[in-house]
Each structure stands twice: as C-alpha cells, then as structure tokens.
Write an enzyme that holds these catalytic residues in place. Structure first.
Site, PDB file in Angstrom:
ATOM      1  N   TRP A 192       2.747   1.432  -3.420  1.00 10.40           N
ATOM      2  CA  TRP A 192       1.739   1.988  -4.524  1.00 10.40           C
ATOM      3  C   TRP A 192       1.559   3.496  -4.493  1.00 10.40           C
ATOM      4  CZ3 TRP A 192      -2.723   4.421  -4.621  1.00 10.40           C
ATOM      5  CH2 TRP A 192      -3.424   4.531  -5.957  1.00 10.40           C
ATOM      6  N   HIS A 193       1.643   4.137  -3.369  1.00  2.97           N
ATOM      7  CA  HIS A 193       1.338   5.454  -3.565  1.00  2.97           C
ATOM      8  C   HIS A 193       2.546   6.316  -3.796  1.00  2.97           C
ATOM      9  CE1 HIS A 193      -2.210   4.533  -0.869  1.00  2.97           C
ATOM     10  NE2 HIS A 193      -2.566   6.032  -1.247  1.00  2.97           N
ATOM     11  N   GLY A 194       3.710   5.759  -3.857  1.00  2.00           N
ATOM     12  CA  GLY A 194       4.665   6.700  -4.401  1.00  2.00           C
ATOM     13  C   GLY A 194       6.023   5.987  -4.242  1.00  2.00           C
ATOM     14  N   PHE A 239       0.148   9.571  -7.992  1.00  5.42           N
ATOM     15  CA  PHE A 239       0.119   8.064  -7.521  1.00  5.42           C
ATOM     16  C   PHE A 239      -0.221   7.231  -8.619  1.00  5.42           C
ATOM     17  CE2 PHE A 239      -1.442  10.469  -3.674  1.00  5.42           C
ATOM     18  CZ  PHE A 239      -0.013  10.715  -3.222  1.00  5.42           C
ATOM     19  N   THR A 278       0.849  -1.050   0.167  1.00  4.31           N
ATOM     20  CA  THR A 278      -0.038  -0.054   0.228  1.00  4.31           C
ATOM     21  C   THR A 278       0.887   1.264  -0.020  1.00  4.31           C
ATOM     22  OG1 THR A 278      -1.703  -1.096   1.209  1.00  4.31           O
ATOM     23  CG2 THR A 278      -2.006   1.344   1.189  1.00  4.31           C
TER      24      THR A 278
END
Length: 466
Positions: A316-318, A466, A313
């Site tokens: 995935w965001h950066g 993102f 998680t």
C-alpha cells in the site's frame, strides 16, 4: 493544492469559510463543501477528477444494489464487483510500472514500461469506498441514497488526499446534521495551526537535513552523519504525517466533522506492536477490520493472516520492493513479539524496551527511505560501524551544534509532555493563562510558518506519494 500553502491558508480557506458560514441550511453548506473540495482536488491536475467521479459513481450504485439485494447472492456479487473495480483501479494507476519492471527483470525482456501518472490520494479514497461497500454489506451502515452526499463523503478535502482514512460510519450522521459551535471552530483552528507548525517548522527543516545526509555519497558519509540523517528522517516522517492529520482533523472540526485521531505519540512505544497501534491508526484499523479479522484473526491461521496484512501494508505504501521488505520486516518483528519478545519486554526496564523499539523503527525507516535495497544495506552498515567510513567529521559536528536546540525541541514534540503541561495548568484553575499562551503561540507559529513558506520552496508532503 496543499494545506501548508499560502494560497490555501490566506485565500482558499478564508473564502470557503466565508461562504460556508454565510449560507444557513445544511444542504447549502454541503454543496459549498462539495464544490470547494472538487476545486481543491482538481487544482493541480484537473484530469484526475474524472477518476474520482467514476469511483464515486461505481460505489454509490454498488452500495444501493448491495442493500437492495440484502441477504442474497446478488448482494455479495455486487460487493465483489465493487472491490475488484476499486482494487483494479489502484493496481493500474499505482503498480503497473512496477509489475512491468519485474516482468522484464525476471524474464529478461524489454517490454516498454507504461508511463502512467499517479492520481493524488487514490490510495486513501480507494480504502474509503471499500470500507463503505463492505459496511453496507454487513449492515453496519445504510446505503447513502443521495449521490451528492456520497460524493461529499468521498471528496471532502480535509481527508481526501492524505487521510486519515475516514469510514462512512464515522461521518454518516454529520453529513445530514452537524454543528459548528464556537468551541469547535476555536479547537479546529488551534489544531490546524499546530499541524501547520509541525509540518513547516519541524518536518520541512528535518527534511533538508535528510536530503543532505541520506542523499549524499555513502562512501563519504560518517557514522554520526548516518545517524543524524536517519534520526532526521524519523522526525520528518512523524511531524509531516501527524502534522497533516492535525490539519485535517482541525479543518473537519471547523466544519462540524469529528475525525478520529490518527497518531498517539508512537515514538514513546515500548514494542513494535504498540507502535503500530499508535502510528497511522486509521490504516492499521482498516487492515485489522477488513483483512485480518475476516481472514480469521488470531483464531485461525494467525501467522498467515499476519503476514498477509503486513505484505499488503508494505505494498500500500508504494510500488517498490523496499516497501514490501519494510512491511514484511515489521510483520516478522510483530510475529516474534507475539510469540516471545513481548513477555521479555514486559519484564525488563521500560527504558530498555523503549530503546529496543526505537532501534527497530530506525532500521525500518532506513529500509523505507531507500528504494534501492542495496543502498539500505550500505547505509545500515555505516550506521552500525560495519564499514570503513569515519566516525565523524567537522561538518557533522557543526551541523549538530547549530541545530541542537531545534533537535531537542523536535524530540520533545514527539512526547506527550505538552499535553501534560496543559493538564497541570487546567488542574490549577489557570485556564485563562492557558488561553493566553495558546493565542500567543498560535500567532507565533502562523507568522513563522508564513515567513518560511514565502521564503522557501521546499514544502513536500511525504504521504502524498502513497
């Protein structure tokens, strides 16, 4: 192109709606949406349409081969091929620079870091196609035999660049048969305008205060200023992303697609576990169904599975260590909640558990905001009075006084008070009053949003990165 743009609102969307509702049969409507979706995606950087088409072709044929070889090793092989290709594509375009930076740092090298631009929406449409091929493999959906229909699913512009993450099973029937009733169109327009207001009138305003305080010299920042900055970022994150989701859901409804809700008033939660059931629901459900449960869920290696999900998680965001730390931070919080804290939270007064949640979230958003972890720690020290920074100054006092009514309205908007008022009006058979109020409010939101969009260049969508 973005939804909160006068070009989109007053030219692209009306032209799309005009042609869409002029043509009669579903095939013509689908082609119209497909053409407009490809134009929408290629508006800023046309070259990335090639990557989108490549991804769609690979997964279109993967779905067909997986179904054709059902219950054989070939089927599983094609699933693995498709997942590897999708993840490699995401890895190359999103994480290459991050990987090289860390190799240089770890081994004291000076390898030239490739300058690879980030394709818009790749994090979202990659998850769309992964969910599709996995669902075909499991027999949850039939493989789409028409390429243009599959490409429509991938590229449909309401959900293409910033979600929600839409599974093929949610729109499978609607691709071939859907109705755009007057009620659906009306609800869709209302939802779109509400999302526009969230984005332009709240998120953008909060964003300016965020930049003013969180991008300032931390040595000059006051304790109250630090709290004002992070509270504004907390507001900005919610209204920016939920506003986009509202606009996407509204547009989908206008065209006859029923996208699932992506936010459910997360800031009223009383635990981090509850918060993540209410925030970015489509992402949480994706990791639950395609990672956590296949790994064993709560039944086998629960701790390992939990931390894998939260590591992913964060990643995935950066492509930055702060996102990884942010993900693991929530993984640790949720682990301890499952083991102990939830039992305590269920016994103590709700207001205390709510304060606990907001504190956890605010600390999390601080980690999320600063790509430099040292700055995150400095900022947190200022917030909690662990530095030599002053408590407050005249500038911060004036900023709070000047924005106090806007802040109160924004905070109210994070709660389900407005839906509650709507229900009460309907319960008293005053639907006509609600209709009049909705029309008046929508017109006001549209006028004010347009005025702000014309007069202000600050209009970023946070989740586009993102």
């Amino acid at each position: 192109m973005v939804f909160s743009n006068t070009l989109f609102i007053y030219l692209f969307l009306p032209l799309n709606l005009l042609i869409y509702f002029l043509v009669k049969d579903i095939k013509a409507k689908n082609i119209t949406l497909l053409v407009f979706s490809l134009i929408f995606y290629s508006w800023g950087e046309p070259k990335w349409i090639i990557l989108l088409l490549f991804t769609s072709i690979i997964n279109y044929y993967a779905g067909i081969f997986i179904e054709k070889n059902k219950d054989t090793k070939e089927s599983k092989k094609w699933l693995i091929y498709s997942i590897i290709i999708n993840l490699c594509s995401l890895l190359i375009f999103k994480y290459t620079a991050f990987i090289f930076e860390n190799i240089n740092e770890l081994f004291n090298l000076a390898i030239k870091i490739p300058d690879i631009p980030f394709p818009l929406g790749i994090s979202f449409y990659t998850f769309h196609v992964i969910s599709y091929t996995v669902d075909v493999y499991k027999g949850h959906v039939k493989a789409q035999k028409s390429y243009y229909k599959f490409l429509l699913y991938i590229s449909l512009y309401p959900q293409l660049v910033a979600g929600p993450i839409v599974r093929y099973s949610q729109v499978e029937d609607e691709i071939d048969y859907r109705e755009s009733s007057i009620d659906n169109i009306n609800d869709g327009i209302n939802r779109f305008i509400v999302g526009l207001g969230k984005k332009v009138l709240i998120a953008n305003v909060a964003g300016k205060l965020v930049e003013q305080y969180m991008n300032s010299n931390l040595y000059d920042l006051t304790v109250v200023g630090a709290w004002l900055g992070i509270v504004m970022f907390t507001i900005q994150m919610y209204f920016d992303f939920s506003g986009y989701s509202d606009m996407a859901i509204g547009l989908g409804k206008i065209f006859g697609f029923k996208y699932l809700e992506n936010f459910n008033y997360p800031y009223i939660s009383k635990s981090a576990t509850e918060f993540w059931r209410r925030w970015h629901i489509s992402l949480g459900s994706f990791f639950r169904d395609y990672v956590y449960i296949p790994l064993g869920g709560n039944k086998k290696n629960m701790v390992t599975n939990l931390f894998i999900v939260w590591l992913l998680t964060g990643i995935w965001h950066g492509a930055s260590w702060n996102f990884i730390v942010w993900g693991l931070y929530f993984g640790i919080i949720i682990y301890f909640e499952k083991k102990l804290i939830l039992k305590i939270l269920n016994r103590i007064p709700k207001i205390v558990s709510h304060i606990y949640l907001l504190t956890v979230v605010v600390i999390g958003w601080t980690i999320f905001y600063f790509t430099n972890l040292t700055d995150s720690i400095k900022y947190l020290k200022i917030m909690f009075g662990l530095s030599n920074n002053s408590i407050i100054n005249t500038e911060t006092k004036l900023e709070i006084v000047n924005n106090i009514f806007w802040i109160i309205l924004a905070l109210i908007g994070t709660t389900p008070i407005i839906p509650y008022i709507k229900r009460k009006i309907l319960e008293k058979d005053r639907e006509y009053i609600l209709t009049i109020l909705v029309v008046i409010i929508n017109v006001m939101i549209l006028i004010l949003s347009t005025a702000m969009l014309i007069g202000d260049s600050y209009n970023p969508f946070l989740y586009f990165r993102f």
